[in-house]
Enzyme design. Structure first.
Site, PDB file in Angstrom:
ATOM      1  N   CYS A  76       0.814  -1.218   0.000  1.00 25.00           N
ATOM      2  CA  CYS A  76       0.000   0.000   0.000  1.00 25.00           C
ATOM      3  C   CYS A  76       0.848   1.269   0.000  1.00 25.00           C
ATOM      4  CB  CYS A  76      -0.940   0.002   1.200  1.00 25.00           C
ATOM      5  SG  CYS A  76      -1.926  -1.504   1.350  1.00 25.00           S
ATOM      6  N   HIS A 102      -2.592   7.690   6.472  1.00 26.47           N
ATOM      7  CA  HIS A 102      -2.945   6.460   5.765  1.00 26.47           C
ATOM      8  C   HIS A 102      -4.423   6.164   6.001  1.00 26.47           C
ATOM      9  CE1 HIS A 102      -2.126   2.797   3.671  1.00 26.47           C
ATOM     10  NE2 HIS A 102      -2.390   2.020   4.712  1.00 26.47           N
ATOM     11  N   HIS A 140      -9.575   2.806  -0.448  1.00 23.59           N
ATOM     12  CA  HIS A 140      -8.158   2.423  -0.417  1.00 23.59           C
ATOM     13  C   HIS A 140      -7.783   1.781  -1.748  1.00 23.59           C
ATOM     14  CE1 HIS A 140      -4.310   1.225   0.745  1.00 23.59           C
ATOM     15  NE2 HIS A 140      -4.549   0.557   1.852  1.00 23.59           N
TER      16      HIS A 140
END
Length: 608
Positions: free
Chosen positions: A256, A411, A449
């Site tokens: 990620c 995040h 995401h």
């Protein structure tokens, strides 16, 4: 003098729409914009959605995180095979063409009629019966409703991630405000680079997914599924069909945090002078049933049942899919998304020479692993190091006062574990560096995401904040969870208006599975301009400003033409292909057609 990596272009496509000209950012804060800016972004959104009803309520509803649509797959009828069995002594009637060879030893096969064979089973026979199931996860950050990148160019069964790469890279290049040929006259061929990829490769049926599924579905593997499924293929496509680049290429993967890994590579290249201009980005298209199931079985995704429990809703009332991602609040998992984000980074001298728009600069990017771990998906120490070093370098560049004028793009995945671990990291770092009330936001609450492209989503939103003076708040939450650390932090639950000159630096934070941590320190446009003035003087800045007027005019023209649907992505298949006969090759230089400067082959000994 070390080169300064300056951000001069951006483009892409994600759940908020088209990235160039800040439209994706503007969709996030559309209720805070002037009427003219809001209308322009609605027109841009309508264009990518293939609609003309700009004032329709459905226009905005067809973007951002929302209930899964069935344009990619039907979440109410996901196909699969259920294990089944026929007992010994059973008989089957099968089309003659389907019997196959060799025949299993426990089959007795006889002709039943002209079309069918009879199979008598002398032992139990396992069978797979096609059925469907409903998805337990029905929220995702999807590209705007109706947007289909495959229809914008001759996509030739390309995986969706590559279709998005072509669109996103084209948007970034076309919105620069000057032609790419102008760049080719200023730099040598090997001073260009493309660092782009995907974290999970191309997993739909036209890529790796189809290659692995085909035989089990009774189909054949195509000649494209294997090569087009590779994780670095977005960079390959951009080189081959968008830029025609012969410069450096590749991708640096880190789950990620992958976008920041690529941005770090671009930053290092430009700082050192190895490259003068880099197209950096990521494209991720993970909205396929298998990926939902994979992350879902880890307990990482927000299910409908869990969302209903959070809100006290009944099955009949359904889940609030729009608010599926709730960073730093009561939450139950992250929301999967698709996105392609690309940025053009160059050295400060080239930015001034081109008259480019200066959106900001990459102060630095730090990457660190977690060390020993109890679980590969569990958090560790690496993110403390990356955040600490990012704040330290920002302090060195903009000073103690500048460090106080910073904010964080967290995040912020929306998982219970992330809200604790990331808030502790940010809170500890803010305390150590003496930052009080550090503003923290998390745009995954809007767009979900997108895995490898997630920090690209963050960067686009950050550059928009400096342009319009609004930090997008975490609007999907109504409280901060009790276990979130916030002594030094101020989590923004609503949009916050700020002085565009009052935020000197932004921190982009990424935490990836496997212990892949990265934090980027991004300098604001005004902070970047101050550095440029010190480095190059007033006259150089004046010359740049004069050139930049034409750049802005051409950017505005591009925006208008895009909103009218007059432009297609750059896709030069089979055009301008060069061979050995086209180059001029000597021991001192190699000349490539189309570039005014050669590849320098007089390379000094690097180890003296």
């Amino acid at each position: 003098m070390v080169k300064l990596p300056v951000i001069i272009g951006m483009g892409g496509i994600g759940p908020a729409g088209r990235t160039s000209c800040h439209h994706a950012y503007r969709r996030l804060v559309i209720d805070q914009l002037s009427l003219a800016d809001a209308e322009a972004t609605k027109r841009a959104l309508a264009q990518v959605m293939g609609r003309s009803d700009v004032e329709s309520d459905d226009l905005l509803k067809g973007s951002l995180v929302r209930k899964l649509e069935n344009n990619l797959f039907d979440p109410q009828a996901i196909p699969l095979h259920k294990a089944f069995g026929a007992d010994q002594g059973s008989s089957l009637l099968v089309n003659k063409k389907r019997v196959g060879s060799p025949i299993p030893e426990h089959w007795t096969v006889t002709e039943h009629d002209d079309q069918r064979m009879r199979i008598d089973l002398e032992a139990n026979q396992p069978l797979l019966v096609p059925i469907t199931r409903q998805s337990t996860i029905n929220a995702a950050g999807q590209l705007p409703s109706g947007f289909d990148p495959s229809k914008l160019y001759q996509s030739r069964n390309h995986p969706r991630g590559l279709q998005m790469s072509v669109y996103g890279a084209s948007d970034a290049i076309s919105s620069l405000g000057f032609d790419w040929d102008r760049v080719k006259q200023c730099v040598a061929p090997d001073q260009i680079a493309v660092y782009a990829g995907s974290g999970m490769a191309q997993l739909d049926y036209n890529g790796v997914g189809g290659m692995l599924q085909a035989r089990l579905l009774g189909k054949r593997v195509t000649s494209k599924q294997c090569p087009l499924g590779l994780a670095e293929m977005p960079a390959d496509f951009i080189n081959a069909y968008v830029l025609g680049s012969v410069g450096a290429t590749g991708t640096n993967m880190g789950a990620c945090a992958t976008f920041l890994y690529n941005l770090n590579q671009a930053k290092d290249d430009i700082r050192s002078g190895r490259r003068r201009i880099v197209l950096v980005g990521n494209s991720e298209a993970p909205l396929v049933p298998e990926v939902f199931e994979g992350y879902g079985n880890m307990g990482a995704l927000a299910t409908d049942e869990e969302l209903r429990e959070l809100d006290g809703r009944s099955v009949e009332e359904g889940a609030d899919h729009r608010r599926a991602c709730r960073p730093f609040s009561g939450n139950c998992g992250f929301t999967l998304a698709e996105s392609a984000q690309f940025f053009v980074i160059c050295d400060d001298e080239l930015a001034l020479e081109l008259g480019a728009n200066i959106y900001g600069a990459v102060a630095d990017v730090f990457v660190n692993a977690d060390g020993f771990k109890k679980s590969i998906s569990g958090p560790g120490l690496g993110n403390y190091i990356t955040v600490g070093k990012a704040m330290a370098v920002a302090r060195s560049i903009v000073g103690e006062q500048g460090l106080q004028r910073s904010f964080v793009q967290a995040h912020g995945t929306g998982t219970p574990q992330n809200r604790i671990t990331e808030s502790h990291i940010l809170n500890e770092a803010a305390q150590v560096f003496g930052i009080s009330n550090l503003p923290v936001t998390a745009i995954k609450s809007y767009v979900g995401h997108s895995l490898s492209a997630a920090a690209g989503d963050q960067l686009a939103a950050t550059l928009g904040t400096w342009q319009y003076g609004v930090i997008p708040g975490i609007s999907t939450i109504d409280h901060i969870a009790d276990d979130v650390y916030q002594d030094q932090l101020r989590f923004l639950m609503q949009h916050e208006s700020v002085d565009t000159q009052g935020l000197d630096v932004a921190f982009l934070n990424s935490k990836g599975f496997g212990g892949n941590n990265a934090t980027g320190a991004i300098l604001a446009p005004h902070a970047t301009q101050e550095i440029l003035l010190k480095r190059h003087g007033k006259e150089a800045i004046k010359r740049h400003a004069a050139l930049n007027e034409q750049t802005r005019e051409r950017q505005a023209e591009y925006d208008v033409r895009c909103s009218k649907g007059e432009l297609s992505p750059i896709y030069q298949f089979g055009e301008g292909v060069l061979g050995a006969e086209d180059i001029e090759f000597s021991s001192k230089a190699l000349h490539v057609p189309g570039y005014s400067k050669p590849v320098d082959l007089e390379i000094p000994n690097p180890y003296e």
